[in-house]
Design a protein around this motif. Structure first.
Motif, PDB file in Angstrom:
ATOM      1  N   SER A   1     -56.504   3.041 -59.000  1.00 42.43           N
ATOM      2  CA  SER A   1     -57.057   4.392 -59.041  1.00 42.43           C
ATOM      3  C   SER A   1     -58.415   4.393 -59.735  1.00 42.43           C
ATOM      4  CB  SER A   1     -56.109   5.320 -59.792  1.00 42.43           C
ATOM      5  OG  SER A   1     -56.709   6.588 -59.996  1.00 42.43           O
ATOM      6  N   ASP A   2     -59.313   5.219 -59.236  1.00 47.13           N
ATOM      7  CA  ASP A   2     -60.619   5.392 -59.879  1.00 47.13           C
ATOM      8  C   ASP A   2     -60.511   6.182 -61.173  1.00 47.13           C
ATOM      9  OD1 ASP A   2     -62.018   4.014 -57.905  1.00 47.13           O
ATOM     10  OD2 ASP A   2     -62.329   5.833 -56.711  1.00 47.13           O
ATOM     11  N   ASP A   3     -59.463   7.028 -61.286  1.00 47.04           N
ATOM     12  CA  ASP A   3     -59.338   7.898 -62.455  1.00 47.04           C
ATOM     13  C   ASP A   3     -57.870   8.217 -62.737  1.00 47.04           C
ATOM     14  OD1 ASP A   3     -59.562   9.697 -64.509  1.00 47.04           O
ATOM     15  OD2 ASP A   3     -60.619  11.225 -63.345  1.00 47.04           O
ATOM     16  N   PRO A   4     -57.184   7.397 -63.536  1.00 41.78           N
ATOM     17  CA  PRO A   4     -55.766   7.636 -63.842  1.00 41.78           C
ATOM     18  C   PRO A   4     -55.480   8.982 -64.511  1.00 41.78           C
ATOM     19  CG  PRO A   4     -56.397   5.439 -64.519  1.00 41.78           C
ATOM     20  CD  PRO A   4     -57.662   6.156 -64.141  1.00 41.78           C
ATOM     21  N   ALA A   5     -56.502   9.641 -65.036  1.00 39.88           N
ATOM     22  CA  ALA A   5     -56.308  10.956 -65.650  1.00 39.88           C
ATOM     23  C   ALA A   5     -56.276  12.075 -64.609  1.00 39.88           C
ATOM     24  CB  ALA A   5     -57.408  11.232 -66.675  1.00 39.88           C
ATOM     25  N   ASN A   6     -56.598  11.754 -63.369  1.00 36.67           N
ATOM     26  CA  ASN A   6     -56.658  12.756 -62.311  1.00 36.67           C
ATOM     27  C   ASN A   6     -55.522  12.521 -61.314  1.00 36.67           C
ATOM     28  OD1 ASN A   6     -57.223  14.416 -60.152  1.00 36.67           O
ATOM     29  ND2 ASN A   6     -59.365  13.818 -59.989  1.00 36.67           N
ATOM     30  N   PRO A   7     -54.474  13.359 -61.342  1.00 36.23           N
ATOM     31  CA  PRO A   7     -53.346  13.157 -60.432  1.00 36.23           C
ATOM     32  C   PRO A   7     -53.700  13.360 -58.960  1.00 36.23           C
ATOM     33  CG  PRO A   7     -53.061  15.183 -61.671  1.00 36.23           C
ATOM     34  CD  PRO A   7     -54.268  14.496 -62.235  1.00 36.23           C
ATOM     35  N   ALA A   8     -54.810  14.002 -58.664  1.00 34.61           N
ATOM     36  CA  ALA A   8     -55.216  14.203 -57.277  1.00 34.61           C
ATOM     37  C   ALA A   8     -55.682  12.911 -56.617  1.00 34.61           C
ATOM     38  CB  ALA A   8     -56.318  15.257 -57.204  1.00 34.61           C
ATOM     39  N   VAL A   9     -56.082  11.925 -57.419  1.00 34.36           N
ATOM     40  CA  VAL A   9     -56.572  10.666 -56.855  1.00 34.36           C
ATOM     41  C   VAL A   9     -55.740   9.470 -57.321  1.00 34.36           C
ATOM     42  CG1 VAL A   9     -58.930  11.530 -56.594  1.00 34.36           C
ATOM     43  CG2 VAL A   9     -58.288  10.291 -58.680  1.00 34.36           C
ATOM     44  N   THR A  10     -54.569   9.748 -57.912  1.00 38.59           N
ATOM     45  CA  THR A  10     -53.764   8.670 -58.492  1.00 38.59           C
ATOM     46  C   THR A  10     -52.300   8.805 -58.112  1.00 38.59           C
ATOM     47  OG1 THR A  10     -55.235   8.608 -60.402  1.00 38.59           O
ATOM     48  CG2 THR A  10     -53.084   7.551 -60.661  1.00 38.59           C
ATOM     49  N   ILE A  11     -51.733   7.706 -57.634  1.00 37.40           N
ATOM     50  CA  ILE A  11     -50.284   7.588 -57.462  1.00 37.40           C
ATOM     51  C   ILE A  11     -49.810   6.658 -58.568  1.00 37.40           C
ATOM     52  CG2 ILE A  11     -48.391   6.778 -55.987  1.00 37.40           C
ATOM     53  CD1 ILE A  11     -49.795   9.200 -54.824  1.00 37.40           C
ATOM     54  N   ARG A  12     -48.856   7.119 -59.355  1.00 30.98           N
ATOM     55  CA  ARG A  12     -48.287   6.298 -60.426  1.00 30.98           C
ATOM     56  C   ARG A  12     -47.061   5.567 -59.881  1.00 30.98           C
ATOM     57  NH1 ARG A  12     -51.384   9.425 -63.124  1.00 30.98           N
ATOM     58  NH2 ARG A  12     -51.944   8.838 -65.244  1.00 30.98           N
ATOM     59  N   VAL A  13     -47.004   4.260 -60.152  1.00 28.77           N
ATOM     60  CA  VAL A  13     -45.858   3.445 -59.745  1.00 28.77           C
ATOM     61  C   VAL A  13     -45.211   2.914 -61.014  1.00 28.77           C
ATOM     62  CG1 VAL A  13     -45.075   1.424 -58.469  1.00 28.77           C
ATOM     63  CG2 VAL A  13     -46.948   2.840 -57.558  1.00 28.77           C
ATOM     64  N   LEU A  14     -43.972   3.337 -61.226  1.00 28.50           N
ATOM     65  CA  LEU A  14     -43.166   2.895 -62.362  1.00 28.50           C
ATOM     66  C   LEU A  14     -42.333   1.711 -61.909  1.00 28.50           C
ATOM     67  CD1 LEU A  14     -41.757   3.208 -65.152  1.00 28.50           C
ATOM     68  CD2 LEU A  14     -40.284   4.928 -64.063  1.00 28.50           C
ATOM     69  N   THR A  15     -42.542   0.556 -62.539  1.00 27.03           N
ATOM     70  CA  THR A  15     -41.772  -0.647 -62.229  1.00 27.03           C
ATOM     71  C   THR A  15     -40.837  -0.923 -63.399  1.00 27.03           C
ATOM     72  OG1 THR A  15     -43.619  -1.546 -60.949  1.00 27.03           O
ATOM     73  CG2 THR A  15     -41.898  -3.100 -61.656  1.00 27.03           C
ATOM     74  N   ILE A  16     -39.559  -1.150 -63.064  1.00 32.79           N
ATOM     75  CA  ILE A  16     -38.543  -1.424 -64.079  1.00 32.79           C
ATOM     76  C   ILE A  16     -37.894  -2.756 -63.741  1.00 32.79           C
ATOM     77  CG2 ILE A  16     -36.451  -0.591 -65.203  1.00 32.79           C
ATOM     78  CD1 ILE A  16     -37.218   2.252 -64.152  1.00 32.79           C
ATOM     79  N   MET A  17     -37.861  -3.658 -64.744  1.00 34.07           N
ATOM     80  CA  MET A  17     -37.328  -4.998 -64.508  1.00 34.07           C
ATOM     81  C   MET A  17     -36.574  -5.498 -65.732  1.00 34.07           C
ATOM     82  SD  MET A  17     -40.872  -7.142 -64.985  1.00 34.07           S
ATOM     83  CE  MET A  17     -41.949  -5.795 -64.526  1.00 34.07           C
ATOM     84  N   LEU A  18     -35.760  -6.501 -65.531  1.00 37.57           N
ATOM     85  CA  LEU A  18     -35.155  -7.210 -66.646  1.00 37.57           C
ATOM     86  C   LEU A  18     -36.227  -8.084 -67.281  1.00 37.57           C
ATOM     87  CD1 LEU A  18     -31.767  -8.310 -65.056  1.00 37.57           C
ATOM     88  CD2 LEU A  18     -32.144  -6.443 -66.688  1.00 37.57           C
ATOM     89  N   ALA A  19     -36.165  -8.236 -68.580  1.00 38.26           N
ATOM     90  CA  ALA A  19     -37.186  -9.019 -69.284  1.00 38.26           C
ATOM     91  C   ALA A  19     -37.258 -10.453 -68.752  1.00 38.26           C
ATOM     92  CB  ALA A  19     -36.909  -9.012 -70.785  1.00 38.26           C
ATOM     93  N   ASP A  20     -36.135 -11.028 -68.366  1.00 44.20           N
ATOM     94  CA  ASP A  20     -36.173 -12.412 -67.882  1.00 44.20           C
ATOM     95  C   ASP A  20     -36.724 -12.517 -66.462  1.00 44.20           C
ATOM     96  OD1 ASP A  20     -33.965 -11.468 -66.478  1.00 44.20           O
ATOM     97  OD2 ASP A  20     -32.566 -12.897 -67.345  1.00 44.20           O
ATOM     98  N   GLU A  21     -37.035 -11.409 -65.804  1.00 42.34           N
ATOM     99  CA  GLU A  21     -37.681 -11.442 -64.507  1.00 42.34           C
ATOM    100  C   GLU A  21     -39.201 -11.454 -64.623  1.00 42.34           C
ATOM    101  OE1 GLU A  21     -35.245  -9.120 -61.250  1.00 42.34           O
ATOM    102  OE2 GLU A  21     -35.571  -7.841 -63.019  1.00 42.34           O
ATOM    103  N   TYR A  22     -39.709 -11.217 -65.823  1.00 42.29           N
ATOM    104  CA  TYR A  22     -41.151 -11.112 -66.017  1.00 42.29           C
ATOM    105  C   TYR A  22     -41.825 -12.449 -65.865  1.00 42.29           C
ATOM    106  CZ  TYR A  22     -45.650  -9.870 -68.002  1.00 42.29           C
ATOM    107  OH  TYR A  22     -46.989  -9.669 -68.198  1.00 42.29           O
TER     108      TYR A  22
END
Length: 108
Positions: free
Chosen positions: A87-108
């Motif tokens: 995103s060009d501007d994470p503070a602007n929801p009109a130009v940003t899609i947020r992707v939440l990734t959840i993983m086990l620590a041993d997958e990192y």
């Protein structure tokens, strides 16, 4: 509200409202079973223990936590509306899609 506070607010909303943006859970999280997945999602949504050590930029965009017997990492990335580039501007929801990734620590 300054830019960092706005980003943190949007990230907090993302973690709590799964209809806002996207959620990716890894195979390791999926393998824990439905009940454990629900517990992990609930714990991530409720997380509020941000400190300068685990949130140095104040954006509430990543954490490591324990849920049950599992170490879990979650992070939020910011993409353009087509999910092709950052995103060009994470503070602007009109130009940003947020992707939440959840993983086990041993997958990192």
């Amino acid at each position: 509200m300054d830019r960092t506070e706005r980003i943190a607010e949007l990230n907090d909303r993302r973690r709590r409202d799964h209809s806002y943006g996207k959620v990716v859970i890894t195979r390791g999280i999926q393998a824990l079973g439905h009940q454990a997945v629900m517990e992990v999602l609930t714990a991530v949504a409720a997380f509020s223990d941000f400190t300068p050590d685990n949130d140095p930029y104040g954006e509430h965009d990543c954490a490591v936590m324990t849920v049950g017997d599992h170490r879990v990492i979650w992070k939020i990335d910011y993409y353009d509306p087509d999910l092709n580039f950052a995103s060009d501007d994470p503070a602007n929801p009109a130009v940003t899609i947020r992707v939440l990734t959840i993983m086990l620590a041993d997958e990192y």
